[in-house]
Design a protein around this motif. Structure first.
Motif, PDB file in Angstrom:
ATOM      1  N   MET A 164       0.809  -1.462  -0.055  1.00 24.86           N
ATOM      2  CA  MET A 164      -0.069   0.023   0.057  1.00 24.86           C
ATOM      3  C   MET A 164       0.786   1.439   0.024  1.00 24.86           C
ATOM      4  N   GLU A 165       2.056   1.124   0.571  1.00 23.80           N
ATOM      5  CA  GLU A 165       3.042   2.271   0.443  1.00 23.80           C
ATOM      6  C   GLU A 165       3.342   2.371  -0.796  1.00 23.80           C
ATOM      7  N   ALA A 166       3.697   1.465  -1.496  1.00 28.11           N
ATOM      8  CA  ALA A 166       4.117   1.464  -2.877  1.00 28.11           C
ATOM      9  C   ALA A 166       3.145   2.157  -3.943  1.00 28.11           C
ATOM     10  N   VAL A 167       1.823   1.866  -3.636  1.00 24.15           N
ATOM     11  CA  VAL A 167       0.883   2.202  -4.382  1.00 24.15           C
ATOM     12  C   VAL A 167       0.560   3.871  -4.237  1.00 24.15           C
ATOM     13  N   GLY A 168       1.164   4.298  -3.082  1.00 22.65           N
ATOM     14  CA  GLY A 168       0.848   5.489  -2.748  1.00 22.65           C
ATOM     15  C   GLY A 168      -0.424   5.755  -1.711  1.00 22.65           C
ATOM     16  N   ARG A 169      -0.612   4.692  -0.928  1.00 24.31           N
ATOM     17  CA  ARG A 169      -1.871   4.832   0.064  1.00 24.31           C
ATOM     18  C   ARG A 169      -1.177   4.221   1.604  1.00 24.31           C
ATOM     19  N   PRO A 170       0.107   4.937   1.883  1.00 27.51           N
ATOM     20  CA  PRO A 170       0.450   4.230   3.285  1.00 27.51           C
ATOM     21  C   PRO A 170      -0.442   4.194   4.242  1.00 27.51           C
ATOM     22  N   GLY A 171      -0.706   3.311   5.212  1.00 24.92           N
ATOM     23  CA  GLY A 171      -1.325   3.112   6.330  1.00 24.92           C
ATOM     24  C   GLY A 171      -2.598   2.679   6.088  1.00 24.92           C
ATOM     25  N   VAL A 172      -3.006   2.417   4.730  1.00 25.57           N
ATOM     26  CA  VAL A 172      -4.661   2.126   4.302  1.00 25.57           C
ATOM     27  C   VAL A 172      -4.483   0.781   4.187  1.00 25.57           C
TER      28      VAL A 172
ATOM     29  N   PRO B 288      -5.621  -3.015   2.601  1.00 25.73           N
ATOM     30  CA  PRO B 288      -5.304  -3.076   1.115  1.00 25.73           C
ATOM     31  C   PRO B 288      -6.929  -3.630   0.557  1.00 25.73           C
ATOM     32  N   GLU B 289      -7.628  -4.025   1.558  1.00 24.92           N
ATOM     33  CA  GLU B 289      -8.900  -4.886   1.048  1.00 24.92           C
ATOM     34  C   GLU B 289      -9.979  -3.781   0.456  1.00 24.92           C
ATOM     35  N   GLY B 290     -10.610  -4.323  -0.508  1.00 23.25           N
ATOM     36  CA  GLY B 290     -11.634  -3.480  -1.145  1.00 23.25           C
ATOM     37  C   GLY B 290     -10.922  -2.075  -1.901  1.00 23.25           C
ATOM     38  N   ARG B 291      -9.734  -2.170  -1.865  1.00 21.37           N
ATOM     39  CA  ARG B 291      -9.201  -0.894  -2.592  1.00 21.37           C
ATOM     40  C   ARG B 291      -9.160  -0.731  -3.954  1.00 21.37           C
ATOM     41  N   PHE B 292      -9.393  -2.144  -4.745  1.00 25.05           N
ATOM     42  CA  PHE B 292      -8.800  -2.345  -6.175  1.00 25.05           C
ATOM     43  C   PHE B 292     -10.048  -2.619  -6.848  1.00 25.05           C
ATOM     44  N   PHE B 293     -10.570  -2.059  -7.700  1.00 21.93           N
ATOM     45  CA  PHE B 293     -11.693  -2.323  -8.507  1.00 21.93           C
ATOM     46  C   PHE B 293     -11.800  -3.469  -9.254  1.00 21.93           C
ATOM     47  N   PRO B 294     -12.495  -4.550  -9.305  1.00 21.19           N
ATOM     48  CA  PRO B 294     -12.748  -5.601 -10.004  1.00 21.19           C
ATOM     49  C   PRO B 294     -12.956  -5.247 -11.722  1.00 21.19           C
ATOM     50  N   ASP B 295     -11.971  -5.677 -12.575  1.00 15.58           N
ATOM     51  CA  ASP B 295     -12.256  -5.314 -13.808  1.00 15.58           C
ATOM     52  C   ASP B 295     -11.273  -5.941 -14.705  1.00 15.58           C
ATOM     53  N   THR B 296     -11.014  -5.905 -15.958  1.00 10.34           N
ATOM     54  CA  THR B 296      -9.959  -6.435 -16.893  1.00 10.34           C
ATOM     55  C   THR B 296      -8.922  -5.356 -16.954  1.00 10.34           C
ATOM     56  N   TYR B 297      -7.638  -5.688 -16.817  1.00 13.57           N
ATOM     57  CA  TYR B 297      -6.685  -4.612 -16.984  1.00 13.57           C
ATOM     58  C   TYR B 297      -5.601  -5.078 -18.085  1.00 13.57           C
ATOM     59  N   THR B 298      -5.512  -4.283 -19.041  1.00 18.66           N
ATOM     60  CA  THR B 298      -4.512  -4.707 -19.964  1.00 18.66           C
ATOM     61  C   THR B 298      -3.168  -3.907 -19.680  1.00 18.66           C
ATOM     62  N   TYR B 299      -2.047  -4.408 -19.956  1.00 17.63           N
ATOM     63  CA  TYR B 299      -0.929  -3.690 -19.720  1.00 17.63           C
ATOM     64  C   TYR B 299       0.366  -4.195 -20.660  1.00 17.63           C
TER      65      TYR B 299
ATOM     66  N   ARG C 154      -3.696   1.779 -11.065  1.00 18.74           N
ATOM     67  CA  ARG C 154      -4.851   1.661 -11.855  1.00 18.74           C
ATOM     68  C   ARG C 154      -6.225   1.118 -11.314  1.00 18.74           C
ATOM     69  N   ALA C 155      -6.165   0.162 -10.675  1.00 20.51           N
ATOM     70  CA  ALA C 155      -7.365  -0.492 -10.284  1.00 20.51           C
ATOM     71  C   ALA C 155      -7.609   0.341  -9.023  1.00 20.51           C
ATOM     72  N   MET C 156      -6.600   1.135  -8.365  1.00 20.93           N
ATOM     73  CA  MET C 156      -7.001   1.771  -7.002  1.00 20.93           C
ATOM     74  C   MET C 156      -7.620   3.061  -7.419  1.00 20.93           C
ATOM     75  N   ARG C 157      -7.204   3.585  -8.700  1.00 15.98           N
ATOM     76  CA  ARG C 157      -8.008   4.955  -8.923  1.00 15.98           C
ATOM     77  C   ARG C 157      -9.479   4.513  -9.518  1.00 15.98           C
ATOM     78  N   ALA C 158      -9.293   3.431 -10.247  1.00 15.46           N
ATOM     79  CA  ALA C 158     -10.736   3.026 -10.613  1.00 15.46           C
ATOM     80  C   ALA C 158     -11.660   2.784  -9.432  1.00 15.46           C
ATOM     81  N   MET C 159     -11.426   2.427  -8.313  1.00 14.12           N
ATOM     82  CA  MET C 159     -12.319   2.322  -7.119  1.00 14.12           C
ATOM     83  C   MET C 159     -12.527   3.592  -6.841  1.00 14.12           C
ATOM     84  N   ASP C 160     -11.255   4.486  -6.521  1.00 16.89           N
ATOM     85  CA  ASP C 160     -11.653   5.583  -6.039  1.00 16.89           C
ATOM     86  C   ASP C 160     -12.843   6.389  -6.800  1.00 16.89           C
ATOM     87  N   ARG C 161     -12.874   6.100  -8.197  1.00 18.86           N
ATOM     88  CA  ARG C 161     -13.921   6.921  -9.074  1.00 18.86           C
ATOM     89  C   ARG C 161     -15.030   6.374  -8.831  1.00 18.86           C
ATOM     90  N   LYS C 162     -15.302   5.113  -8.666  1.00 21.61           N
ATOM     91  CA  LYS C 162     -16.516   4.446  -8.561  1.00 21.61           C
ATOM     92  C   LYS C 162     -17.260   4.605  -7.274  1.00 21.61           C
TER      93      LYS C 162
END
Length: 331
Positions: free
Chosen positions: A144-152, A154-165, A177-185
């Motif tokens: 969570m620190e690596a994705v930019g949310r230290p101290g949060v 991780p459960e529920g923070r990543f939106f279920p979807d198909t991600y291409t890379y 990307r999944a975290m930002r998607a969950m934030d928006r939703k």
């Protein structure tokens, strides 16, 4: 003498014409690859000449200088984009340049499934093809620190979807990307919440949505299930939902939920503790998020699985016990 001068004049033209015809032929000839596919990573800042050299270094049988001059004469040499490319048999100098100019990188995809927990998400990323495992060995807190949310949590923070890379991308980037998607939703769902919702924050909505996600066997039941939990919260009743107990057991859960498990207190045991658990218990999808903030208006306080994915809803304990006897105990 006239014939001599005519020949002297025509010879360069014929040579130029022949060279042009050969160049046109060469542009459409498949390049010889050492395998069915060849990886071609082009780093930012690589010059057109450097790209031509990289093509040769990757094992493709081509004269780099000739390829470079094709890039130059096309007028598109400055439009070549950095990226991770995958060359396939049949590629020609002409189609190669088109791929590089359009930035058609080789991509893969990974799926985050609705209802998965963070362990399952991380396992899927670890299995993903050509995804760089930068998070391998990290604890959840470090992740969570690596994705930019230290101290949060991780459960529920990543939106279920198909991600291409792109091949060689970092798993951290996919999670971001999944975290930002969950934030928006979540933000959109919370903005559309019912006026009488017994939840104080978007965080509580995320927690409830994760419970609804895990409790739902039939998608159409989500709003009704959310309505039961909303009624229980309003009435200060224990939520008494098995998925939260299972989550609290963690990897110790063997697939069989026992009476002693329901009585063993953990922060996520909603049989022993009132209100919502402290964190989400899974990754909720869009429908679960909307159900949590727009629950059905119902007087039901209980529900039980009918065994076919749907649920039987009851307004009082007597009716619920009859439903349990019918659908669970087979009486």
């Amino acid at each position: 003498m006239r014939r001599f001068f005519l020949t002297l004049f025509l010879l360069p033209a014929l040579i130029a014409l022949g060279a042009g015809a050969w160049a046109l032929w060469w542009l459409h000839q498949p390049l010889k690859l050492p395998a069915a596919t060849v990886d071609l990573p082009v780093e930012p800042g690589t010059t057109p000449r450097g790209v031509a050299q990289l093509v040769r270094q990757s094992g493709v049988e081509v004269e780099p200088q000739l390829l470079y001059w094709w890039f130059r004469l096309s007028g598109q040499d400055r439009q070549i984009r950095a990226g991770s490319y995958e060359l396939e048999r049949g590629v020609t100098p002409r189609t190669l340049l088109a791929v590089l100019v359009r930035g058609e990188e080789a991509t893969r995809s990974v799926v985050i499934v609705e209802g998965w927990n963070i362990r399952q998400v991380r396992a899927a990323l670890a299995r993903a093809d050509m995804l760089r495992p930068d998070s391998a060995g990290m604890s959840d807190a470090q992740l969570m620190e690596a994705v930019g949310r230290p101290g949060v949590h991780p459960e529920g923070r990543f939106f279920p979807d198909t991600y291409t890379y792109s091949k060689g991308s970092s798993d951290i980037a996919v999670l971001q990307r999944a975290m930002r998607a969950m934030d928006r939703k979540l933000e959109a769902a919370w903005a559309a919440r019912a006026s009488d919702l017994p939840l104080k924050t978007a965080e509580e909505a995320l927690i409830l949505a994760s419970i609804v996600e895990k409790e739902t066997g039939k998608p159409a039941d989500r709003p009704e299930i959310a309505g039961v939990f909303a009624n229980r919260l309003r009435s200060n009743m224990l939520l008494q939902t098995d998925p939260t107990v299972i989550y609290g057991l963690g990897e110790a859960f063997d697939g069989n939920l026992r009476k002693r498990d329901l009585q063993t207190d953990t922060p996520w045991n909603t049989y022993t503790r009132p209100g919502l658990p402290p964190t989400p218990i899974a990754m909720p999808g869009q429908a679960a998020l909307l159900a949590a903030v727009q629950p059905a208006r119902t007087s039901a306080l209980y529900f039980v699985s009918r065994g076919d994915g749907s649920s039987e809803f009851s307004e009082n304990l007597d009716a619920h016990n009859r439903a349990v006897n019918k659908y669970i105990r087979g009486r």
